[in-house]
Scaffold this motif. Structure first.
Motif, mmCIF file in Angstrom:
data_model
loop_
_atom_site.group_PDB
_atom_site.id
_atom_site.type_symbol
_atom_site.label_atom_id
_atom_site.label_comp_id
_atom_site.label_asym_id
_atom_site.label_seq_id
_atom_site.Cartn_x
_atom_site.Cartn_y
_atom_site.Cartn_z
ATOM 1 N N PHE A 344 0.471 -1.476 -0.095
ATOM 2 C CA PHE A 344 -0.048 0.170 0.323
ATOM 3 C C PHE A 344 1.076 1.514 -0.065
ATOM 4 O O PHE A 344 -0.009 2.229 -0.833
ATOM 5 C CB PHE A 344 -0.976 0.037 1.340
ATOM 6 N N ILE A 345 2.481 1.065 0.835
ATOM 7 C CA ILE A 345 3.254 2.613 1.165
ATOM 8 C C ILE A 345 3.220 2.293 -0.633
ATOM 9 O O ILE A 345 3.754 3.629 -0.851
ATOM 10 C CB ILE A 345 3.344 2.117 2.222
ATOM 11 N N MET A 346 4.483 1.366 -1.310
ATOM 12 C CA MET A 346 4.382 1.385 -2.746
ATOM 13 C C MET A 346 3.594 1.973 -3.619
ATOM 14 O O MET A 346 3.612 3.614 -4.523
ATOM 15 C CB MET A 346 5.158 0.454 -2.966
ATOM 16 N N VAL A 347 2.076 1.897 -3.316
ATOM 17 C CA VAL A 347 1.121 2.291 -4.298
ATOM 18 C C VAL A 347 0.959 4.030 -3.829
ATOM 19 O O VAL A 347 0.696 4.141 -5.079
ATOM 20 C CB VAL A 347 0.005 1.326 -4.171
ATOM 21 N N LEU A 348 0.496 3.780 -2.942
ATOM 22 C CA LEU A 348 0.020 6.107 -2.824
ATOM 23 C C LEU A 348 1.497 6.479 -3.345
ATOM 24 O O LEU A 348 1.554 7.299 -3.941
ATOM 25 C CB LEU A 348 -0.137 5.712 -0.723
ATOM 26 N N LEU A 349 2.412 5.858 -2.911
ATOM 27 C CA LEU A 349 4.355 7.322 -3.180
ATOM 28 C C LEU A 349 3.655 7.225 -4.853
ATOM 29 O O LEU A 349 4.079 7.899 -5.084
ATOM 30 C CB LEU A 349 4.652 6.857 -3.015
#
Length: 373
Positions: A344-349
């Motif tokens: 999720f962090i990678m997608v949001l970034l």
């Protein structure tokens, strides 16, 4: 330089989230004025709120010439000050009048609206999010609302107010719900889109064993399927039958590659829908947020051919800030929690970087300020 400014500001803001957990049990102080007025607050929480909210507020307040509607709002503001009339709703005019009377310039107007907007957002996040998940909750809200707050200024303020209306809907307090929606609509009339939701939101039962059955889970899937069919029909035949705005924006016309929002959102929809059943079985409070995700899907789908339909998603996108942390919390093993959180962090970034630096949506790149940065 722009990358460093945003990275440093958001890092400072997220650091405040960890102080919230440390000060969670600090004592309350009370301010009284006779029997008519009483307010309680936690001393250190106020500083935590400010540490979280100040970086985006400062960035928005000190910006110069960036944000897709920066110069448009400047022109509208000056016209209203000179003539006393505008294209905005009544409460939006009150805000401009107040700012002109107290501060007297457009830059202060930007600072005033940014302050109110992000204090509302941060307060909502702190109240609803578990302290352990607060950093990712705040990060999600910045991903979806920071850039937009530099562009659609009044609509994002209205969206920040609408956040609180759903709490009253879950409590079945129709008076407070209506008052909140009306206040938001008096700033930006698009907020009225949330009015029908009061009648489909179930009352929030505080009992831990208040859970969904299989039939109730099918209700969410039914809403999803009907919504997708409706959006498909509208976007396919809207231009043919000359519905308002349908077909106004295409891939290469004003508004840019508007279908990008839908493509990026799929990266969130897949895991969110995958875990939907388990979350709804855990607690029915998540029904509201899945309904909002479905409505966001409709807005993004309609945006393929309907002008600015994606802007209606502003009233629904905050649901990700509840669902995503809940998914992370409810993963079975510690290892899976780490993997899902990283995803999720990678997608949001990727979402923020792609929309900001590649598509250049909202006009917040390159950052320019009144102090020369």
């Amino acid at each position: 330089m722009t990358h460093a400014i945003y990275a440093i500001a958001f890092s400072i803001s997220l650091s405040g989230c960890y102080l919230v957990k440390r000060h969670a049990k600090c004592g309350f102080r009370t301010i009284r004025y006779g029997q008519l007025f009483k307010i309680s607050y936690q001393k250190y929480r106020i500083w935590d709120y400010m540490l979280i909210a100040l970086p985006p507020i400062i960035l928005l307040a000190l910006r110069y010439g960036i944000g897709g509607d920066y110069y448009n709002y400047e022109r509208f503001y000056e016209q209203y000050v000179e003539s006393g009339t505008s294209q905005f709703e009544p409460l939006a005019e009150v805000i401009m009048s107040f700012n002109n009377y107290v501060f007297g310039n457009y830059q202060s107007f930007l600072a005033l609206v940014a302050t109110v907007t992000f204090l509302l957002i941060v307060n909502w996040c702190v109240r609803l999010a578990d302290s352990d998940s607060l950093p990712i909750t705040i990060g999600i809200m910045y991903c979806f609302y920071f850039g937009n707050a530099m562009n659609t200024i009044f609509q994002i303020l209205a969206a920040a107010i609408i956040l609180y209306s759903f709490y009253y809907a879950q409590q079945r307090n129709i008076i407070k719900f209506m008052i909140t929606v009306v206040i938001a609509a008096l700033i930006h009339s698009s907020a009225l889109i949330v009015l029908p939701l009061y009648f489909v939101i179930l009352k929030n039962d505080k009992k831990e064993n208040s859970r969904y059955s299989g039939k109730e889970i099918l209700k969410i899937w039914g809403i999803l399927m009907i919504s997708i069919i409706f959006a498909y029909i509208f976007t396919k035949y809207g231009a043919l039958y000359k519905f308002a705005y349908s077909g106004y924006i295409g891939k290469y016309s004003e508004g840019g590659m508007i279908n990008v929002y839908l493509k990026l959102a799929v990266l969130l929809y897949i895991p969110e829908l995958w875990f939907m059943s388990s979350l709804l079985k855990k607690s029915k409070k998540y029904e509201l947020y899945y309904i909002l995700v479905v409505l966001e899907m409709i807005c993004y789908t309609m945006s393929i051919s309907v002008a600015y339909a994606f802007r209606m998603a502003y009233y629904f996108s905050f649901a990700h800030a509840i669902i995503i942390p809940a998914i992370i919390e409810n993963c079975i093993s510690t290892k899976s929690k780490v993997v899902v959180k990283i995803y999720f962090i990678m997608v949001l970034l990727f979402w923020f970087i792609f929309t900001t630096y590649v598509c250049k949506y909202n006009g917040i790149y390159e950052y320019k300020s009144i102090i020369g940065l």
